[in-house]
Scaffold this active site. Sequence first.
Site, PDB file in Angstrom:
ATOM      1  N   LEU A 127     -60.495  50.565 -40.951  1.00 31.86           N
ATOM      2  CA  LEU A 127     -60.132  49.368 -40.981  1.00 31.86           C
ATOM      3  C   LEU A 127     -61.482  47.694 -40.351  1.00 31.86           C
ATOM      4  CD1 LEU A 127     -56.601  50.290 -42.536  1.00 31.86           C
ATOM      5  CD2 LEU A 127     -58.967  49.612 -43.840  1.00 31.86           C
ATOM      6  N   GLU A 128     -61.002  48.035 -38.244  1.00 32.01           N
ATOM      7  CA  GLU A 128     -61.009  46.854 -37.906  1.00 32.01           C
ATOM      8  C   GLU A 128     -62.725  47.133 -38.531  1.00 32.01           C
ATOM      9  OE1 GLU A 128     -57.183  47.289 -34.665  1.00 32.01           O
ATOM     10  OE2 GLU A 128     -59.418  47.646 -33.998  1.00 32.01           O
ATOM     11  N   HIS A 141     -40.116  24.913 -34.237  1.00 29.13           N
ATOM     12  CA  HIS A 141     -40.703  25.053 -35.115  1.00 29.13           C
ATOM     13  C   HIS A 141     -42.098  23.494 -35.182  1.00 29.13           C
ATOM     14  CE1 HIS A 141     -40.997  23.703 -39.634  1.00 29.13           C
ATOM     15  NE2 HIS A 141     -40.026  22.244 -39.401  1.00 29.13           N
TER      16      HIS A 141
END
Length: 467
Positions: A186-187, A445
Site C-alpha cells: 500500500l505504501e 488548539h
Amino acid sequence: MKYDVTVIGSGPGGYVAAIRCAQLGLKTAIIEKYNVLGGTCLNVGCIPSKALLDSSEHYHNAAHTFKEHGIELNDLQVNIEQMINRKAGVVKSNNDGIAFLMKKNKIDTYYGMGSFVNKNTIKIAGIDGQEQQIETDKTIIATGSKPTSLPFLPIDKKRIITSTEALELKEVPKKMIVIGGGVIGLELGSVYARLGTKVQVVEYMDSIIPTMDRSLGKELQRVLKKTLGFEFFFNHKVTGATNEGETVTVTAENPKGEVVTFDGDYVLVSVGRKPYTEGLGLENAGVQMGERGMIAVNDHLETNVPGIYAIGDVVRGAMLAHKAEEEGVFVAETIVGQKPHINYNLIPGVVYTWPEVAGVGYTEEQLKEQGRAYKTGSFPFKASGRAKASMDTDGFVKVLADKETDEILGMHMIGPRIADLIAEAVVAMEFRASAEDISRMSHAHPTYTEAIKEACLAATENRALHI
C-alpha cells in the site's frame, strides 16, 4: 581480535544494540555483509520508501489541492530521475550518520559475511575477498529479513519485482499490479498512484492491513479508492505471472473459483518477509531454529546456546524496525545484568500512506475474542478545526477502554500525522492511563492531537465536545 560482544547485522536492531553495548562499557564489534551500514530499513526499506512517499505527496498536493489553497501552477511534471536521486541522497546521509556513530562509540566495524566457526569464533568473509576470524564472548544476531517469494511467482526484478526494485524504477508506470494488501504494497502503491499510475491491489484475504483493527483497513480502503483511484480485488488467489516483455500478466482465481487476469507494466510482489539466516553457520554454534525459519529464543532473547542472542526480524514478533531497536537495547542491558523490559503489546504498528494509519494495544476484534468487556469512543477528523485548515479531514481516532476500570486497552487511528500521534497512545498505555486521564489533559488548539482527547471524552460517558 577478541570482543565482549559481536553484533552480526547493522540494521536498526543491530547498530542500536552495538551502540548500547558500547555505552555500557563492552568492547563491541559489528559485522555487515554489504559495504554500507543500516540494513534493509535504511537502504531498501523504511527510509527510502518514506523519502519517495514524501516526494510523491508533494507532487500530488501540487496537482490536486494547491489551486484551492490559492497557488497556481503551470506545466507541472514529474522528474522521476531527480526523485530517485533525492531518495538516494537521503539514504547516503543516514548511512554516513551510522558510520559516524560507530566511530563515536569506538565500535569496530567489519564489512563482509559473518558466520559462526563455533560458539565463540566468527569468520568474516570480507567484501574484498579476504577472510579473518575474531573471538567473542557474546554474539547478537540481527540479520533481518528479506522479501518472501512464491514458488509460482518467480521474481525477475524487471517486470515482476519486490519492494527493492520498486524503489529504483526509471519510469512512472501506467499501471501497476500490487500482490498483497499489507503495509509495503500500500505504501509503494501510493507512491506511484500519486504520480499517475493506475494501481490494482490483489489480496488473498478479505481486507487490507488485516492484522490491524478492521475499522482502519475499511477506512483506508475507502480513502485510497476515492483519492488515488486504487482498485481492490479481495479473496483472490494469485496463481502466476508472466513477463510479456513490456508488460506483465497476472493470473488468479476469484472468489467463485474462476480464472481472471490482470495486465500491467509491473507487478509488485509484497506478500511479506522472511527471516534472513542463510550463511550464518548457526549449526556450527549449535543454535536451534524455531517456527517459520526464525531463530528460537527465550524471554531474554537468548538462543539455546548461552551467550548467543537474536533480535529483530529473525525472531518471533512483528517485523518492525522499532521493535528491533527495543530488543537491541534489551539484550545489551541484559548482558550486563540489568533488568530491562519490553511490552510487546505496546509496540505500535504504522502505515505511511496518506492518510497515515497506526494502532497500538488490543484491536476491537481481539477484545471480542477474549470476551473482555470494553467501551469505545471515536472522533472523526472532519470535526477537527486543524484538519479542516489543512484539508485533511479523512479518518478518525478510536479508543478502546476497559468497561469497568476505564484503562485504555487499545488506540487505533487513521488521519493526518498519525505516525507521530500514536506516540501519545503508547505513553498513555505504558503508564496505564484511563480514558478519563487523557480527556482531562490539556491539548493545544488547534492541533491534530485534540482528536485523541475527544475520542477519550467520547469513551468516557460520551462526553465528546465537538461532535
